[in-house]
Design an enzyme around this catalytic site. Structure first.
Site, PDB file in Angstrom:
ATOM      1  NE  ARG A   1       4.742  -1.835 -15.909  1.00 23.38           N
ATOM      2  CZ  ARG A   1       4.283  -2.222 -14.717  1.00 23.38           C
ATOM      3  NH1 ARG A   1       5.037  -2.102 -13.630  1.00 23.38           N
ATOM      4  NH2 ARG A   1       3.069  -2.737 -14.618  1.00 23.38           N
TER       5      ARG A   1
ATOM      6  CG  ASP B   1       3.469  15.011   3.652  1.00 24.86           C
ATOM      7  OD1 ASP B   1       4.237  15.611   2.862  1.00 24.86           O
ATOM      8  OD2 ASP B   1       2.286  15.370   3.855  1.00 24.86           O
TER       9      ASP B   1
ATOM     10  CD  GLU C   1      11.022   6.457  -6.555  1.00 24.82           C
ATOM     11  OE1 GLU C   1      11.469   7.606  -6.296  1.00 24.82           O
ATOM     12  OE2 GLU C   1      10.189   6.241  -7.439  1.00 24.82           O
TER      13      GLU C   1
ATOM     14  CG  HIS D   1       9.926   1.713  -9.098  1.00 27.66           C
ATOM     15  ND1 HIS D   1       8.798   1.855  -8.336  1.00 27.66           N
ATOM     16  CD2 HIS D   1      10.512   2.927  -9.134  1.00 27.66           C
ATOM     17  CE1 HIS D   1       8.700   3.106  -7.942  1.00 27.66           C
ATOM     18  NE2 HIS D   1       9.718   3.785  -8.398  1.00 27.66           N
TER      19      HIS D   1
ATOM     20  CE1 TYR E   1       5.633  -4.765 -10.856  1.00 27.29           C
ATOM     21  CE2 TYR E   1       3.766  -6.021 -11.684  1.00 27.29           C
ATOM     22  CZ  TYR E   1       4.333  -4.817 -11.342  1.00 27.29           C
ATOM     23  OH  TYR E   1       3.625  -3.648 -11.482  1.00 27.29           O
TER      24      TYR E   1
ATOM     25  CB  SER F   1       8.623  -3.070 -13.777  1.00 21.22           C
ATOM     26  OG  SER F   1       7.888  -2.040 -13.131  1.00 21.22           O
TER      27      SER F   1
ATOM     28  NE  ARG G   1       2.214   0.451 -14.275  1.00 21.20           N
ATOM     29  CZ  ARG G   1       1.437  -0.123 -13.332  1.00 21.20           C
ATOM     30  NH1 ARG G   1       1.739   0.008 -12.063  1.00 21.20           N
ATOM     31  NH2 ARG G   1       0.384  -0.834 -13.678  1.00 21.20           N
TER      32      ARG G   1
ATOM     33  CB  ALA H   1       0.015   1.408  -7.046  1.00 15.68           C
TER      34      ALA H   1
ATOM     35  NE  ARG I   1       1.336  -6.657  -9.082  1.00 12.94           N
ATOM     36  CZ  ARG I   1       1.896  -5.514  -8.724  1.00 12.94           C
ATOM     37  NH1 ARG I   1       2.905  -5.499  -7.884  1.00 12.94           N
ATOM     38  NH2 ARG I   1       1.420  -4.381  -9.175  1.00 12.94           N
TER      39      ARG I   1
ATOM     40  N   PRO J   1       1.948  -2.143  -1.552  1.00 11.45           N
ATOM     41  CG  PRO J   1       0.498  -0.655  -2.582  1.00 11.45           C
ATOM     42  CD  PRO J   1       1.679  -0.704  -1.665  1.00 11.45           C
ATOM     43  CG  ASN J   2      -1.313  -5.109  -5.386  1.00 14.78           C
ATOM     44  OD1 ASN J   2      -2.171  -5.886  -4.985  1.00 14.78           O
ATOM     45  ND2 ASN J   2      -1.591  -3.859  -5.724  1.00 14.78           N
TER      46      ASN J   2
ATOM     47  CG  ASN K   1       8.684  -1.685  -4.951  1.00 12.32           C
ATOM     48  OD1 ASN K   1       7.845  -0.840  -5.291  1.00 12.32           O
ATOM     49  ND2 ASN K   1       8.948  -2.758  -5.672  1.00 12.32           N
TER      50      ASN K   1
HETATM   51  C1  DHK Z   1       5.372  -2.098  -8.368  1.00 17.50           C
HETATM   52  C2  DHK Z   1       4.038  -1.820  -8.463  1.00 17.50           C
HETATM   53  O1  DHK Z   1       3.162  -2.496  -7.731  1.00 17.50           O
HETATM   54  C3  DHK Z   1       3.531  -0.835  -9.423  1.00 17.50           C
HETATM   55  O2  DHK Z   1       2.341  -0.226  -8.978  1.00 17.50           O
HETATM   56  C4  DHK Z   1       4.566   0.213  -9.762  1.00 17.50           C
HETATM   57  C5  DHK Z   1       6.397  -1.282  -9.053  1.00 17.50           C
HETATM   58  C6  DHK Z   1       5.867  -0.439 -10.181  1.00 17.50           C
HETATM   59  C7  DHK Z   1       7.610  -2.120  -9.396  1.00 17.50           C
HETATM   60  O3  DHK Z   1       8.023  -2.141 -10.558  1.00 17.50           O
HETATM   61  O4  DHK Z   1       8.184  -2.728  -8.501  1.00 17.50           O
HETATM   62  O5  DHK Z   1       4.076   1.045 -10.790  1.00 17.50           O
END
Ligand code: DHK
Length: 147
Positions: A110, A90, A101, A103, A26, A105, A114, A80, A21, A13-14, A77
């Site tokens: 942070r 699962d 995994e 990220h 990011y 950031s 997180r 959230a 953003r 998401p996002n 990634n």
């Molecule tokens: C991306 C997100 O959208 C956050 O919710 C995570 C992660 C961190 C990133 O750093 O790519 O906490």
């Protein structure tokens, strides 16, 4: 393509909002930039990379399930959902596909919420804090894992 190991690069998401953003956190590159770089870097490593993004937990779960037996590895990634989802870990356990995994950031620098990830205990490894470059680092690591 034939003989290339398949790797799924999955964004949650996002992450479709990258570029707009919170660029200070990011970066200013878009998801399309990252996906193009993944395809190029994957090609150089002999990996067939497929990139997907969803804002929906269930859709991510379905794609992870579908990776079972069809993808050699996953770079994930989960946005959230990293910190909230039980369904995604699962699905990763059920899929039995090695995953990294990721990220953009440094989540440990942070907010405290997180700092916890439900994915980390299952991951082959974790890459965080290197921005978009992290995807190339993850593909390098995945190529070695799959070698
Ligand atoms: C991306 C997100 O959208 C956050 O919710 C995570 C992660 C961190 C990133 O750093 O790519 O906490």
């Amino acid at each position: 393509m034939a003989g290339q190991k398949k790797v799924l690069v999955l964004n949650g998401p996002n992450l479709n909002m990258l570029g707009m953003r919170e660029p200070a956190i990011y970066g200013s590159g878009t998801l399309a930039d990252i996906e193009a770089a993944c395809a190029r870097h994957g090609e150089a490593l002999g990996l067939a990379v497929t990139c997907r993004q969803s804002n929906h937990e269930g859709e991510l779960v379905t794609w992870i399930q579908e990776a079972r037996g069809s993808q050699a590895g996953i770079v994930l990634n989960a946005g959230a959902y990293t910190h909230t989802s039980i369904a995604i870990p699962d699905a990763l356990t059920a899929a039995e596909v090695p995953f990294i995994e990721l990220h953009l950031s440094n989540v440990f620098a942070r907010e405290e919420f997180r700092h916890h990830s439900w994915l980390s205990p299952l991951a082959k490894g974790i890459i965080c804090g290197f921005g978009a470059k992290g995807y190339s680092l993850a593909l390098d690591a995945m190529a070695e894992i799959l070698d």
